[in-house]
Design an enzyme around this catalytic site. Sequence first.
Site, PDB file in Angstrom:
ATOM      1  N   GLY A   1       0.985  -0.976   0.013  1.00  0.00           N
ATOM      2  CA  GLY A   1       0.417  -0.247   0.253  1.00  0.00           C
ATOM      3  C   GLY A   1       0.892   1.082   0.374  1.00  0.00           C
ATOM      4  O   GLY A   1      -0.169   1.985  -0.429  1.00  0.00           O
TER       5      GLY A   1
ATOM      6  N   PRO B   1       4.566  -5.499  -1.311  1.00  0.00           N
ATOM      7  CA  PRO B   1       4.692  -4.326  -2.198  1.00  0.00           C
ATOM      8  C   PRO B   1       3.879  -4.488  -3.305  1.00  0.00           C
ATOM      9  O   PRO B   1       5.134  -5.152  -3.573  1.00  0.00           O
ATOM     10  CB  PRO B   1       6.254  -3.996  -1.224  1.00  0.00           C
ATOM     11  N   GLY B   2       3.354  -3.770  -3.607  1.00  0.00           N
ATOM     12  CA  GLY B   2       3.615  -4.297  -5.154  1.00  0.00           C
ATOM     13  C   GLY B   2       3.874  -2.945  -6.547  1.00  0.00           C
ATOM     14  O   GLY B   2       5.311  -2.511  -6.062  1.00  0.00           O
TER      15      GLY B   2
ATOM     16  N   ARG C   1      -5.779   3.937 -15.890  1.00  0.00           N
ATOM     17  CA  ARG C   1      -5.465   4.040 -14.408  1.00  0.00           C
ATOM     18  C   ARG C   1      -6.007   5.737 -14.774  1.00  0.00           C
ATOM     19  O   ARG C   1      -6.692   6.265 -14.095  1.00  0.00           O
ATOM     20  CB  ARG C   1      -4.064   3.920 -14.334  1.00  0.00           C
TER      21      ARG C   1
ATOM     22  N   TYR D   1      -9.461   4.977 -12.871  1.00  0.00           N
ATOM     23  CA  TYR D   1      -9.180   6.190 -11.342  1.00  0.00           C
ATOM     24  C   TYR D   1      -9.301   8.136 -11.656  1.00  0.00           C
ATOM     25  O   TYR D   1      -9.054   8.373 -10.355  1.00  0.00           O
ATOM     26  CB  TYR D   1      -8.253   5.589 -10.738  1.00  0.00           C
TER      27      TYR D   1
ATOM     28  N   CYS E   1     -12.715   4.490 -28.872  1.00  0.00           N
ATOM     29  CA  CYS E   1     -13.818   5.423 -29.007  1.00  0.00           C
ATOM     30  C   CYS E   1     -14.602   5.652 -27.743  1.00  0.00           C
ATOM     31  O   CYS E   1     -15.829   5.443 -27.825  1.00  0.00           O
ATOM     32  CB  CYS E   1     -14.459   4.663 -29.975  1.00  0.00           C
ATOM     33  N   GLU E   2     -13.802   6.134 -26.499  1.00  0.00           N
ATOM     34  CA  GLU E   2     -14.679   6.981 -25.607  1.00  0.00           C
ATOM     35  C   GLU E   2     -13.859   8.284 -25.219  1.00  0.00           C
ATOM     36  O   GLU E   2     -12.747   8.064 -25.009  1.00  0.00           O
ATOM     37  CB  GLU E   2     -14.615   6.235 -25.033  1.00  0.00           C
TER      38      GLU E   2
HETATM   39  N1  LLP Z   1      -1.868  -6.359  -0.997  1.00  0.00           N
HETATM   40  C1  LLP Z   1      -2.913  -7.364  -1.594  1.00  0.00           C
HETATM   41  C2  LLP Z   1      -3.982  -7.840  -0.719  1.00  0.00           C
HETATM   42  C3  LLP Z   1      -3.708  -6.051  -2.201  1.00  0.00           C
HETATM   43  O1  LLP Z   1      -5.083  -6.248  -2.326  1.00  0.00           O
HETATM   44  C4  LLP Z   1      -2.756  -5.021  -2.896  1.00  0.00           C
HETATM   45  C5  LLP Z   1      -2.740  -4.628  -4.018  1.00  0.00           C
HETATM   46  C6  LLP Z   1      -1.332  -5.287  -2.235  1.00  0.00           C
HETATM   47  C7  LLP Z   1      -0.743  -6.496  -1.249  1.00  0.00           C
HETATM   48  C8  LLP Z   1      -0.597  -4.299  -3.255  1.00  0.00           C
HETATM   49  O2  LLP Z   1      -0.753  -3.334  -3.480  1.00  0.00           O
HETATM   50  P1  LLP Z   1       0.248  -1.810  -3.445  1.00  0.00           P
HETATM   51  O3  LLP Z   1       1.608  -2.127  -2.196  1.00  0.00           O
HETATM   52  O4  LLP Z   1       0.507  -2.329  -4.568  1.00  0.00           O
HETATM   53  O5  LLP Z   1      -0.419  -0.537  -3.493  1.00  0.00           O
HETATM   54  N2  LLP Z   1      -5.093  -0.949  -9.306  1.00  0.00           N
HETATM   55  C9  LLP Z   1      -4.617   0.093  -8.978  1.00  0.00           C
HETATM   56  C10 LLP Z   1      -4.313  -0.373  -7.728  1.00  0.00           C
HETATM   57  C11 LLP Z   1      -5.025  -1.984  -6.965  1.00  0.00           C
HETATM   58  C12 LLP Z   1      -4.564  -2.801  -5.399  1.00  0.00           C
HETATM   59  C13 LLP Z   1      -4.923  -3.851  -5.816  1.00  0.00           C
HETATM   60  N3  LLP Z   1      -4.599  -3.948  -4.366  1.00  0.00           N
HETATM   61  C14 LLP Z   1      -4.037   1.390  -9.486  1.00  0.00           C
HETATM   62  O6  LLP Z   1      -3.996   1.150 -10.246  1.00  0.00           O
HETATM   63  O7  LLP Z   1      -4.238   1.968  -9.048  1.00  0.00           O
END
Ligand code: LLP
Length: 419
Positions: free
Chosen positions: A239, A276-277, A314, A318, A344-345
Amino acid sequence: MDHFQYRDGVLFAEDVNIPALAEQVGTPFYVYSTATLRRHFEVFAAPFKHMPHKVCFAVKSNSNLGVLKTLAEAGAGADVVSEGEIRRALAAGIAPSNIVFSGVGKTKDEMRFALKQKIFQFNVESEPELLALSEVAVEMGAEAAIAIRVNPDVDAKTNAKISTGKKENKFGIDINRAGELYAQAAILPGIRVQGVSMHIGSQLTSIEPFQQAFAKLRGLVEALRASGIAITTVDVGGGLGVPYEPDAQQPPSPEAYAKAVLDAVGDLGCTLLFEPGRLLVGNAGILVTKVIYVKPTETRTFVIADVAMNDLLRPSLYGAYHDIIPVVETSAPLQPIDVVGPVCETGDTFAEQRPLPLPKPDDLLAFRTAGAYGAVMSSTYNSRHLTPEVMVNGNAFSVIRARRTYDDLLALDSIPEWF
Ligand code: LLP
C-alpha cells in the site's frame, strides 16, 4: 530515484536509447529498468535485514515473468491472488515457501493447487473460506498454514476504489470479531493458525493510517497470545504510495514506513511479511507512445497518441495522474494540451489542459511511473493489441512480452459450429 534520464536531450532507460528502441519494437510499449527494480527492492528490504522477514511482491501490480524473475533474484517472494499468479511466481523461480495467497474469492480448485505446492500461508478473508480450506486440506491429507486477514476499519485516505480497510469494504474480517474466527480456526482439522494479516489500501500518501492499523494489529496479536493461540507471522500488507504528481501530497519514505512497522510490531518476535506492489515497480516502468495526429479545435488542442485506455487504464478508471514527457527534449513553449487515445470513448483521455510543449505527429512521448498496474490491466478493447513490454539491463534490452499478430487476436474466438 529511477533510471529513466535524458542524455543530450534524449530519453534513455538505463543505457538504452528510447527512440532507437521504439524503432525496433514499434509503439506503444512499456519499458522496465532492472537497476530501478533492484534498487527499490534493496531500499525497501534494508531496514528489516536484522530480523526474519519476507518481502512478498504483489504480483497483481506487474506479473510479467521478466519482472518477477528480476525481483525473485533480488530476494522477493510473492503475494498472489489466483492460481494464475501462483503459476507465474513458480515459473519465475519463486519458492513456494515464499508465497502468500490473498484474496476474498479463492476457489477450492485454487486452494487445492496452492496446498499441493505447499505455499507458505493462506490469508483467509471469511468464515466460509476458512471452512472450505479446512475441507480441502482434510481431503488432501494436507495442512494449510493460515493467517486471518483482518479489517481494522481505518481510513487509508486514498482513492475510494483502492481503499480496502474500511468496514464497508469487502475485504478481511472485522478486527473486533476476529477472535471468534481464530478460536474456530484453532480447532478446525487441516488448519494450522500461524499469523495475522492486513492490507488497508493502495497508493497511501500518509503514514497515520498505517500507524493506526499496525497498532490495532499488535493489539490483536497480544489478545490472541493471551488466549493461547501462538502467532508467529505478522503480514502488514502493501500500500505504500509512489510520487505520481509533482504538486500532490508526497508519500512517506520507505524509511518512515519501516519505522512505523518496527515501532508497532517489530518486537513481537514474529516473521514480518510485506506485500508491496506499486512501490517496487511503479517508478521502474514507463510507457512509450507515438503521436498520430495533432487536432486543434475551437476550445482544445488534442494530441492523439497511439496509446489508449486499453494500454493504460488508470487515468480512465481512477482519474489517475501520470506525468507525460517528450522523449526528445524540446524548447517549444508550454501550452494547455489534451492527450488522448484512439479508442471511441471520451474517457480515453490521459491528460486534460495539461501544460506541455506541443508535439508534432510521429514525436514520441513517455508516461512516467507506469510500471505498476499498467500492462497488467491492459486489454484488447477496440481489438487493439496487448501492449508489448521490454526490459532493459544496462545497455541490453529484451522484449519480455512481444506484440502479437492480428491472427493471434482473431484465433482467440471461434464462430459457432452451426454456421
Ligand atoms: N496486498 C493485497 C492484499 C492487495 O490487495 C494489494 C493491492 C497489494 C498487496 C499491493 O498494494 P500496493 O503495494 O501495490 O499498493 N489497480 C489499482 C491498484 C489496486 C490495488 C489492489 N490491491 C491502481 O492502479 O491504482
